[in-house]
Every structure is written in structure tokens, then in C-alpha cells.
Write an enzyme that holds these catalytic residues in place. Sequence first.
Site, PDB file in Angstrom:
ATOM      1  CG  HIS A  37     -31.127 -10.157  18.336  1.00  0.00           C
ATOM      2  ND1 HIS A  37     -31.295 -11.460  18.748  1.00  0.00           N
ATOM      3  CD2 HIS A  37     -32.362  -9.599  18.355  1.00  0.00           C
ATOM      4  CE1 HIS A  37     -32.572 -11.675  19.001  1.00  0.00           C
ATOM      5  NE2 HIS A  37     -33.242 -10.576  18.772  1.00  0.00           N
ATOM      6  N   GLY A  71     -33.937  -9.837  24.161  1.00  0.00           N
ATOM      7  CA  GLY A  71     -32.832 -10.680  24.611  1.00  0.00           C
ATOM      8  C   GLY A  71     -32.793 -11.988  23.833  1.00  0.00           C
TER       9      GLY A  71
END
Length: 285
Positions: free
Chosen positions: A43, A37
Site C-alpha cells: 500500500h 486498511g
Amino acid sequence: MSVPLSILILKSISDLRKHVSAVRQPLHKVALVPTMGALHAGHIELVKQGLTLGAHVIVSIFINPLQFAAGEDLSKYPRTFNADQAKLIDAGAHAIYFPDVNEMYPPGFDVTILPGSVARVGLEDACRPTHFQGVTTIVAKLFMQSGADYAVFGKKDFQQLQVVTHMARDLNMPIEIIPVTTLREKDGLAMSSRNIYLNSEERAKASLLYQTLSHAAQSIRQGQPVESVLKYAVKNLSDYGFEVGYFEVRNANTLEKPIDKNERPIRLLAAVKIGTTRLIDNIGI
Ligand code: PAF
């Protein structure tokens, strides 16, 4: 094309497996993007890579306690699920796998995966001796749980990429590891979830790590003696107030020190501390 307003969130292993069997077809592969996360553009680049492969992209979000030693930043690791979800919808990811700790490590959990020699070369492992065993264990679990065809990893955590690649190869895991080039801020700083720990003065200095790596790589390519290039780089970073953990040239596959000066492929890898934040980065030569 309109952007969907929501994304499927899978919380259990059985829901993940049902979902994968429903979407998988011979020509529709599944790509897993393992994350903890606190997602940033780096990402999202991994997600895009999965989409470019034409795959159904599942992003796992799980802050893995097993890869944090006592005293590391597990409790303060950023938790930003709502923002992560919005970014993944925007990026076109297909599903989020978001298990809780009990789903991953139920009472009685007792088996871990011992990583290979690439996890014992005196780089990240020197200051985080139990870290990679935690990484191989969770990554192996994610591979088994998802049955994905591809797993997408960034090159910023280069030793992690090699540890996982060697694990998948040596344990014949039926998954292809897809390495993705590090995404950088405009000034060269590698994107990382931990960059948010930097105060403004530290942030202004942080790009010196990449600049020093780039300069050192260029000097080695031009044939300058490696030892003096490394020494100069360490001195330069120390003069600017960085605490240098390592700044080393290694064989890019084994991560061992090169035996002779013509050995290729080689890579420069570095870890520094600025204030209380540890930054790592690397560059190919
Ligand atoms: O790189 C990370 O974020 C983690 O180490 C990973 C691969 C998701 C395993 O927890």
C-alpha cells in the site's frame, strides 16, 4: 525534511469535499489511494506512486461490507487504524479519508453499479459472484466523493484493476487509473493484508505460488504449449498441498481466454488456497 507527527483525518463526505477544493489547484492534482486498511509495504508503494505524480495524496480506509459475501472474512478482516495512521504519516501521505459504514451506506441506500463483462470471466468472480459489484459501487462512490484526478491501484488484484479501469472508461469518469506493480516479499510472495492469516508452515510454502507462476510464464515465453504448462503448474501446486482455484492464461485487457497462441498482451492469473487462506497472484507474459 522533518516528518509530521500527525495527519489530517477526514470522516465525512462534506469534509472530504471541502478539503479537496481547498488543496486542488490547476497544477496540484489529487490522488486517491483506496484501501481497506491493514496497510503493508504494498500500500505504501501506492502512496509513493501518488507522491511521485506530484499529487496531494488522500488514502481512504474503509472495509466495504458490500464486497464481502456471507461467510467471507468481513468480521475478522484486520482492523489496524493506529498502525495504518503511523505508516501513512511516515510515507508522507497528506490525508486519510476514514468514513464509517453509515456515512457510506446510510439507511435507504439502494443503488449499485453493475460491473462489465471483465467481472464475469470465471476468475475471482467464479467463487465470489457478488464481489465486484461491491467493489465497483464503493470505488465509484469514492471517486465521486473525492473528485480525485488520479486513483492508484495495485496489479496484485489484477481483475479488480481491470474491472475498475473499464468502469471509469465506460462511465466517462474524470479520473485516471494508475496501475502499480505488485510489491513482493524477498521470497516472491505478493504482499497482501491477508498474508497475516498464514501460519509459519503455510507462510514458508506460500512463495511457491509466485515461483510456479514465474516458471510457467517463462515456459510460455519460450514457446512451450500453454495447455501442458498450465497442467504442470496445477499439478505442482497440488502436490505441495495447495488447493488450486484457477491457474489460467488470459488476455490482459479483456481477461477472456486467448483465441490464438499469438494473442498479446496475455497474463497468467492464479488463485490457490493454503489452509484456510486464499492467495491470488498474476504475472505478465
Ligand atoms: O483492494 C481493496 O483493498 C478494495 O477492494 C478496494 C479497492 C479498497 C475497494 O474496497
